[in-house]
Write an enzyme that holds these catalytic residues in place. Structure first.
Site, PDB file in Angstrom:
ATOM      1  CE  LYS A 109      69.078  -9.597 -32.774  1.00 44.95           C
ATOM      2  NZ  LYS A 109      70.069  -8.416 -32.247  1.00 44.95           N
TER       3      LYS A 109
ATOM      4  CG  ASN B 292      73.565  -9.452 -45.419  1.00 44.14           C
ATOM      5  OD1 ASN B 292      75.104  -8.818 -44.064  1.00 44.14           O
ATOM      6  ND2 ASN B 292      73.873  -7.704 -46.067  1.00 44.14           N
TER       7      ASN B 292
ATOM      8  CG  HIS C 169      64.104  -9.135 -52.366  1.00 44.68           C
ATOM      9  ND1 HIS C 169      62.830  -7.501 -53.271  1.00 44.68           N
ATOM     10  CD2 HIS C 169      63.073 -10.123 -52.514  1.00 44.68           C
ATOM     11  CE1 HIS C 169      62.226  -8.086 -53.189  1.00 44.68           C
ATOM     12  NE2 HIS C 169      61.824  -9.285 -53.329  1.00 44.68           N
TER      13      HIS C 169
ATOM     14  CE1 TYR D  19      60.926  -5.528 -50.419  1.00 45.91           C
ATOM     15  CE2 TYR D  19      60.974  -3.388 -51.214  1.00 45.91           C
ATOM     16  CZ  TYR D  19      61.952  -4.580 -51.238  1.00 45.91           C
ATOM     17  OH  TYR D  19      62.430  -4.687 -51.949  1.00 45.91           O
TER      18      TYR D  19
END
Lengths: 164, 894
Positions: free
Chosen positions: A129, A120, A115, A77
């Site tokens: 990408k 955004n 997250h 994470y």
């Protein structure tokens, strides 16, 4: 890229002795104050948390938490990834993320996720990408900032067994 | 040895000696007791037993036994030698020399004793005795190389270099042609180089050069060979050859400043003061131009021209010098250039150049006139440089603006916080400075330098307990304060002593200052081992250098500072008996500060108790061990309480004063404290001498003026001489009076007025005048205060921002008004006036200082983590190429 001169960017781990560097970065980069658990997780993630040095100046960092399961592959994470404003646009963020993706492929990792606030767009574009995808939307994830919703952005790794 | 004993005991005696040499003390002790059982009064055995016990830390018994041994066998050289060794082990060298001499009277050709004696003579700089002993050693054992060398060195130290050369030549005469053997070429090299440098020292340059060339093949230290050669060539006035050789040396090390200096001398282009005619500057410029083309990697070749170039050419050169270093990010750039600030015009030029760069980078991202894009860090380093620049010029508000901007730009660079801390210190806010230094420290806990810097700032802010805790982070485990002491950490001793002094704790302050003095004694002791080691290893040039260094050891700044401060402590002790000293310190403080102090004291006492109980534990465990070094004696007076109960503080002060007068005669402060001490001792002639020295060093210094007036006032007011001594003193002073140009039949009031006349515009001089005016005529207090208050503070810099007055001076004036002239109203008027000039000063409670309740540094410090809100990149989402990397992810969940 933006500069006319070659400047070396190197990565270094986070330890007790230089933890304040990460704290200083976070103070400037994020509107949230992170608690001690964040820093403990970051340090214990080892190679998955790195500071980026732009000609010996610490200008950015990636911090991850490892979610390990007994015997199974682990999940990574990304808690934070950020670069100081003056040093953006010269590939430092990519270098940090690439390093972590590299570490994921070397260790038994099922997926890496994070997250992102739903508005955004640049961040979402950036992660796409690198092969991340939006996998989930969580309502009211944030308490103090608008919009309060966030996406879960994930990149899954093919398991070694499936690779054969 | 042990001759008078029967064979069995004689063997046992040999065993004692052998056990002593091999440090098997218990074994030696057993053997000694066995002999003493049969011959309880055998002198030599008693002595050896004593010597053995000395090594087992049983000093009192040792001295008893050794004395008894000598008494029982006064004709034994062994007993005397042992007595000498015992004294030597306690560093009582003079006594030891006496004992050795007694031993030699009985056995004049004892090599061992002669050698021991020669070491002590070298240590004590009994040079003629040293020569004598070494000569005797040589005549007894001429086949020993070390004895030749020792004799030569002794002659050299006794200022007879040419005699030393003769001895070395005689020694060379004894050598075979194929000398030296393979394993001694280094030693032989050293000997030749030593001989050449002796010739150089005695002025025989031609011969020295000849000798050097003759031995070229035998000298393995090629660099020293070349350096000596070039120095000789220069001294012989052969600049062409020297020039060539300097260039060879430069190609080996193009950053050695001495080579450049030498090269300049070859062309007659060197001046001690650094001042050159414009013609010479042109030549120098051309010289360095050509050198820089050759030694492209050298930074010296780029830096040196900045010292001699002027105006336009300086501007051009300095810009060229600075640019790559700002681009690269060299934090030491400012200190590299700080010597240029002594020049009258260069600081302005520097400011102009760097400000231009700053503006250009902000506007275009490039240096002026360049189209190469600078990396983002260039702006940071430019701001960093400017902050230090404005700090140096006393424009603290501009400096702080620049450094804050740099911190906002890149908050992770530790040097920024260190510099901000320094600016705060200069601006007069020591609390804030300590807080910032601590912030810097936290950013790299593995860096001893920033840790030490932080400790120093804490001590300057009188946070002693905190400072100790911080310092201890980098010492070894165990007894922490002693560890700092063992490391001879003198900056710490001084800063800590200063803090205690300010807080009125004279005991602890003295303890620290005297610790520094102790370090110097230790350093001086440390040379002892080298007297034998260096002769054996043949490192003669460094040995002689080391001895010369030791001879001027006490003139080094740390010693000077410590001695001055110790004397000031003793002066205070003399002036106010112990009990009042502490309260005095307390009453002057603001109530809040008082509370803080009390709290701190309590905490210290607690810490003290803890430390004591800990150290007791540790020593309780250590005492039983017989090893000498393992047991550290517990300091019986850790807080200097005994030190301040000294009977005659002025006698103590005189000890250190003598060292200062011998080693720092050119310091005004030396004579100032000498004046203060001797006035209190009523030694008026010595005090007068001090005044004369001060006038000689700097007649216009306010302290010189004060001392002169005080002295004359005191001696003129004493009643007519009655005793012979007083009459003598009187006549000396009468005879000396005309030699003081300030006096010339004038009254003291006139002298004081003239002093004011000469220095109307200077605050410190006006203050000195006012103080003396009051002293001469107490009824003129109002006038005196008016003189101080009428002083005007002017802007002195061409850039219009720097003011003339120094914070330190203004504080001194405030103390003068408050405590000497005793006018609290004038003092508070002065204070609020200065608070305007020095808004960061905590002393004057300036409105931007940390004593203000709204200051970030006020009350319990917070780390910056959640402090002010930096500009959050949250809102800025316009991006160059779609990459926003700051806000990729946000996670609050953790």
């Amino acid at each position: 890229m933006g500069t006319g001169r070659e400047v070396s960017v190197s990565l270094d781990g986070v330890r007790d002795k230089n933890l304040m560097q990460l704290k200083k970065l976070n103070t400037v980069l994020f509107p949230v104050r992170y608690n001690d658990k964040y820093y403990a997780d970051a340090i214990s993630s080892g190679e998955f948390t790195k500071l980026a040095y732009y000609s010996d100046i610490c200008v950015g960092a990636i911090a991850c938490r490892l979610e390990k399961k007994e015997g199974g592959p682990m999940r990574v994470y990304i808690m934070t990834l950020g670069v100081l404003a003056p040093y953006r646009g010269i590939g430092i963020g990519s270098k940090l993320l690439n390093h972590v993706l590299d570490m994921c492929s070397k260790q038994n990792t099922s997926e890496i996720f994070l997250h992102v606030q739903t508005n955004n767009e640049d961040a979402i574009k950036f992660y796409k990408k690198f092969g991340f995808e939006i996998t989930e939307t969580i309502q009211d994830y944030y308490i103090n900032i608008e919009p309060r919703d966030c996406y879960v952005v994930t990149k899954s790794f093919a398991q070694p067994e499936a690779n054969k | 040895m042990g001759a008078s004993l029967p064979p069995k005991e004689a063997n046992l005696f040999k065993l004692i000696v052998k056990s002593y040499e091999t440090k098997q003390y218990k074994k030696g002790l057993k053997a000694a007791d066995a002999i003493l059982k049969k011959f309880p009064s055998h002198g030599e055995t008693l002595s050896m037993k004593g010597l053995t016990l000395n090594c087992m830390d049983r000093k009192t018994e040792a001295y008893e036994l050794v004395r008894l041994g000598v008494k029982n066998d006064i004709k034994s050289h062994v007993c005397w030698h042992v007595f000498g060794l015992l004294y030597r082990s306690d560093r009582e060298y003079r006594e030891a020399i006496k004992c050795y001499r007694n031993a030699l009277r009985i056995d004049p050709e004892n090599l061992e004793i002669l050698r021991d004696l020669s070491l002590l003579q070298a240590q004590m700089r009994d040079l003629s005795g040293f020569v004598e002993t070494r000569q005797q050693l040589l005549s007894l054992k001429p086949n020993h190389r070390m004895n030749w060398i020792g004799f030569a060195v002794s002659q050299h130290l006794n200022s007879n270099a040419s005699k030393a050369v003769e001895i070395l030549e005689a020694f060379e005469g004894t050598l075979e042609d194929d000398y030296p053997p393979e394993n001694e070429i280094c030693e032989h090299t050293e000997m030749i180089l030593y001989k050449v440098s002796l010739l150089e020292e005695s002025g025989a340059f031609a011969k020295a050069l000849e000798e050097l060339h003759k031995n070229e093949s035998k000298i393995v230290d090629k660099l020293s060979y070349k350096e000596l050669e070039v120095s000789l060539l220069s001294k012989l006035g052969r600049p062409a050859e020297a020039d060539k050789l300097y260039r060879v040396l430069l190609s080996m090390n193009p950053d050695n400043y001495r080579y450049y200096e030498g090269l300049q001398k070859c062309f007659g282009l060197y001046s001690e003061s650094g001042q050159y005619s414009s013609d010479k500057i042109e030549k120098l410029s051309a010289l360095y131009q050509s050198l820089s083309e050759k030694y492209t990697r050298s930074s010296a070749v780029k830096r040196i021209p900045l010292d001699f170039l002027q105006d336009e050419s300086f501007k051009e050169a300095v810009a060229k010098y600075i640019k790559p270093l700002l681009t690269k990010g060299v934090p030491s750039l400012f200190s590299d250039l700080s010597s240029l600030y002594d020049h009258p015009r260069k600081p302005d030029i520097l400011e102009q150049v760097v400000v231009e760069m700053e503006q250009s980078i902000r506007a275009t991202g490039n240096y002026p006139g360049s189209d190469v894009k600078e990396p983002p860090s260039t702006l940071l380093w430019t701001l960093f440089f400017l902050a230090q620049h404005y700090d140096k010029r006393g424009q603290y508000d501009v400096a702080l603006g620049k450094i804050d901007e740099a911190i906002a730009h890149t908050p992770t660079v530790i040097d920024l916080y260190s510099v901000k801390s320094r600016i705060m210190k200069h601006a007069g806010d020591l609390t804030a400075a300590a807080a910032l230094a601590d912030e810097a420290r936290c950013m790299d806990l593995a860096d001893r330098y920033i840790n030490s810097e932080c400790v120093k700032r804490m001590l300057q802010a009188d946070q002693v307990t905190l400072a100790e805790k911080t310092a201890v982070l980098f010492t070894k485990e165990g007894d922490q304060i002693n560890n700092l002491h063992d490391m001879q950490c003198m900056w710490y001793d001084l800063a800590s002593g200063d803090s205690y002094f300010r807080q009125g704790d004279l005991g602890r302050a003295l303890k620290r200052f005297l610790a520094v003095e102790k370090h110097y004694t230790d350093i001086s002791e440390d040379q002892f081992d080298f007297h034998s080691y260096c002769l054996r290893k043949m490192t003669l040039r460094s040995y002689v250098d080391m001895l010369k260094f030791q001879d001027r050891l006490h003139s080094f700044p740390y010693f000077h500072k410590a001695a001055i401060r110790a004397i000031r402590c003793y002066l205070k002790l003399h002036d106010s008996p112990k009990s009042t000293a502490e309260e005095d310190g307390m009453s002057k403080m603001a109530p809040a500060q008082k509370k803080k102090m009390k709290k701190q004291k309590k905490a210290e006492e607690r810490a003290k108790k803890e430390a004591e109980s800990k150290s007791e534990e540790s020593t309780a465990g250590g005492v039983s061990k017989s090893g000498k070094k393992n047991v550290k004696p517990v300091d019986p007076d850790p807080h200097g309480q005994k030190l301040i109960q000294v009977e005659e503080p002025m006698a103590e002060a005189s000890k250190y004063l003598r060292l200062l007068q011998k080693h720092s005669p050119n310091s005004l402060e030396t004579h100032l404290v000498s004046f203060e001490v001797n006035m209190r001792k009523q030694k008026f002639l010595l005090a007068f001498q001090a005044v004369k020295q001060m006038l000689k060093l700097d007649a216009e210094n306010p302290d010189s003026h004060r001392s002169l007036i005080k002295f004359l006032l005191k001696t003129e007011s004493t009643s007519a001489p009655t005793t012979e001594a007083e009459k003598l003193r009187w006549s000396v002073l009468e005879a000396e009076r005309p030699s003081i140009s300030q006096l010339q039949n004038k009254s003291l009031t006139e002298v004081n007025e003239e002093f004011l006349g000469r220095h109307k515009d200077s605050l410190v001089h006006r203050a000195a005048y006012a103080e003396m005016l009051c002293l001469l005529n107490p009824s003129k207090k109002t006038e005196a205060i008016k003189i101080i208050e009428d002083s005007t503070n002017k802007v002195v810099q061409t850039n219009g921002a720097q003011i003339e007055w120094k914070l330190k001076d203004c504080i001194t004036v405030h103390k003068l008004l408050d405590t000497a002239l005793l006018d609290s109203e004038a003092a508070s008027r002065w204070k609020s006036r200065c608070a305007e000039y020095f808004p960061w000063s905590t002393y004057f409670e300036g409105k931007r200082s940390s004593v203000m309740p709204d200051s970030v540094y006020n009350t319990s410090r917070k780390t910056n983590e959640n402090g002010d809100t930096p500009n959050h990149p949250m809102g800025q989402t316009e991006l160059s190429d779609g990459q926003v990397e700051a806000f990729k992810s946000l996670s609050v969940s953790t």
